[in-house]
Scaffold this active site. Structure first.
Site, PDB file in Angstrom:
ATOM      1  N   HIS A 104     -31.378 -19.216  37.739  1.00 54.00           N
ATOM      2  CA  HIS A 104     -32.631 -18.670  37.331  1.00 54.00           C
ATOM      3  C   HIS A 104     -32.949 -18.804  35.870  1.00 54.00           C
ATOM      4  CE1 HIS A 104     -36.008 -15.957  36.608  1.00 54.00           C
ATOM      5  NE2 HIS A 104     -36.309 -16.160  38.040  1.00 54.00           N
ATOM      6  N   GLU A 107     -39.310 -23.757  38.780  1.00 56.02           N
ATOM      7  CA  GLU A 107     -39.734 -22.473  38.232  1.00 56.02           C
ATOM      8  C   GLU A 107     -39.980 -23.118  36.966  1.00 56.02           C
ATOM      9  OE1 GLU A 107     -39.398 -18.615  40.166  1.00 56.02           O
ATOM     10  OE2 GLU A 107     -37.458 -18.843  39.473  1.00 56.02           O
ATOM     11  N   LYS A 134     -35.344  -9.140  40.253  1.00 55.19           N
ATOM     12  CA  LYS A 134     -34.944  -9.257  39.066  1.00 55.19           C
ATOM     13  C   LYS A 134     -34.124  -7.717  38.986  1.00 55.19           C
ATOM     14  CE  LYS A 134     -38.544 -12.486  37.865  1.00 55.19           C
ATOM     15  NZ  LYS A 134     -39.376 -13.067  36.817  1.00 55.19           N
ATOM     16  N   GLY A 163     -43.366 -14.753  34.599  1.00 51.77           N
ATOM     17  CA  GLY A 163     -43.300 -13.470  34.305  1.00 51.77           C
ATOM     18  C   GLY A 163     -44.709 -13.056  33.552  1.00 51.77           C
ATOM     19  N   SER A 221     -45.444 -17.181  38.701  1.00 50.30           N
ATOM     20  CA  SER A 221     -46.726 -16.377  38.452  1.00 50.30           C
ATOM     21  C   SER A 221     -47.714 -16.878  39.750  1.00 50.30           C
ATOM     22  CB  SER A 221     -47.701 -16.858  37.375  1.00 50.30           C
ATOM     23  OG  SER A 221     -47.082 -16.350  35.908  1.00 50.30           O
ATOM     24  N   GLU A 272     -34.107 -16.986  33.651  1.00 50.56           N
ATOM     25  CA  GLU A 272     -33.659 -15.983  32.769  1.00 50.56           C
ATOM     26  C   GLU A 272     -32.078 -15.865  32.529  1.00 50.56           C
ATOM     27  OE1 GLU A 272     -35.630 -12.885  35.179  1.00 50.56           O
ATOM     28  OE2 GLU A 272     -37.656 -13.948  34.562  1.00 50.56           O
ATOM     29  N   ASN A 299     -37.632 -12.564  44.136  1.00 50.36           N
ATOM     30  CA  ASN A 299     -36.239 -12.191  43.340  1.00 50.36           C
ATOM     31  C   ASN A 299     -36.659 -10.908  42.842  1.00 50.36           C
ATOM     32  OD1 ASN A 299     -34.852 -12.026  41.108  1.00 50.36           O
ATOM     33  ND2 ASN A 299     -35.610 -13.644  40.030  1.00 50.36           N
TER      34      ASN A 299
HETATM   35  P1  13P Z   1     -43.094 -14.083  38.610  1.00 52.35           P
HETATM   36  O1  13P Z   1     -43.626 -14.380  40.032  1.00 52.35           O
HETATM   37  O2  13P Z   1     -43.460 -12.686  38.592  1.00 52.35           O
HETATM   38  O3  13P Z   1     -43.797 -15.014  37.738  1.00 52.35           O
HETATM   39  O4  13P Z   1     -41.531 -14.509  38.628  1.00 52.35           O
HETATM   40  C1  13P Z   1     -41.219 -15.647  39.352  1.00 52.35           C
HETATM   41  C2  13P Z   1     -39.641 -15.837  39.325  1.00 52.35           C
HETATM   42  O5  13P Z   1     -39.010 -15.562  38.311  1.00 52.35           O
HETATM   43  C3  13P Z   1     -39.018 -15.664  40.619  1.00 52.35           C
HETATM   44  O6  13P Z   1     -37.620 -15.915  40.676  1.00 52.35           O
END
Ligand code: 13P
Length: 260
Positions: A97, A169, A11, A175, A215, A99, A9
């Protein structure tokens, strides 16, 4: 071997130029890896999708959108409709997601409408679920995951199941401030998810791929992928450099094969 899923992703990172050069490099570096063994997908920003579509061979890299409205058209300022995404010929749509849920207030009920709409338009619906740190501290992670699945997938007919993917997740793992889940913890939660999917859809629920995200990095990817209930990895930061992502995929696949 079972098919391993690797996706990223992007983002709100990478503009059009960065996205297309990333995709070209990733495609070039990974094209010799059999797609019977891995499924590779990238989810860029909306503004990059059109250009992304023209520079990727979809049999090598699937493309997806980061969100989608549940209506085809209407008075929904700022939203993107499934018909608009269909014009871009996308393979999948990511929904819910962390977020989107936690910064933009998306609810399980909204996500259920989005999942149904995505399936009606023949997209793969990648539904993301995960508990917050507060949920975890109260010991209600399993209940939260089950609620997110039972509402998010409410009323989905059996014949659409092949178009559903799940990403687990945990919010606290995602993040720059995230702490990666241990492989044992992730496996335990993936088991809960798979059990719930079987409860909802019977034996066919067992075939829904469940990916771990939060992560993931070159050091923990191997121990995560060898867990029996983890079908793939959904990665942010560690996948945003094409050559690092290529290496992670190859090393992780090797660890998986050595283990089986
Ligand atoms: P990170 O791997 O940067 O923690 O992000 C994971 C994520 O949100 C994938 O959608």
């Amino acid at each position: 071997m079972k098919k391993l899923y690797f996706g990223t992703n992007l983002k709100m990172y990478k503009d059009i130029k960065e996205t297309t050069s990333y995709l070209r490099e990733l495609q070039n570096l990974t094209k010799d890896i059999s797609r019977d063994e891995i499924e590779l997908f990238v989810i860029p920003s909306y503004t990059s999708l059109n250009s992304a579509d023209s520079c990727v061979d979809r049999s090598l890299i699937k493309l997806g959108a980061q969100n989608m409205c549940w209506e085809e058209e209407g008075q929904y300022t700022g939203e993107i409709s499934p018909k608009m995404l269909k014009e871009l010929n996308l393979d999948l749509v990511m929904l819910g997601h962390s977020e989107r849920r936690h910064i933009f207030g998306e609810t399980d009920e909204m996500l259920n409408k989005k999942v149904k709409c995505a399936l009606d338009h023949d997209f793969i619906a990648l539904l993301c679920i995960g508990e917050t740190i507060e949920n975890k501290n109260y010991g209600i992670s399993d209940e939260i995951l089950r609620i997110q699945l039972k509402i998010g997938l409410f009323g989905i007919p059996q014949d659409k199941l092949t178009k559903i993917w799940i990403a687990y997740e945990p919010v606290w793992a995602i993040g720059v401030n995230g702490i990666p889940a241990t492989a044992e913890y992730a496996e335990e939660k993936h088991k809960v998810i798979k059990e719930c999917l079987t409860e909802l859809f019977g034996e066919a629920g067992k075939n829904i791929p469940v990916l771990y995200g939060g992560s993931v990095n070159p050091f923990n990817a191997g121990e995560l992928i060898i867990q029996p209930s983890i079908d793939g990895l959904f990665i942010g930061r560690s996948a945003w450099n094409a050559s690092a992502f290529n290496e992670l995929i190859r090393n992780t696949k090797k660890i998986y094969l050595d283990h089986h």
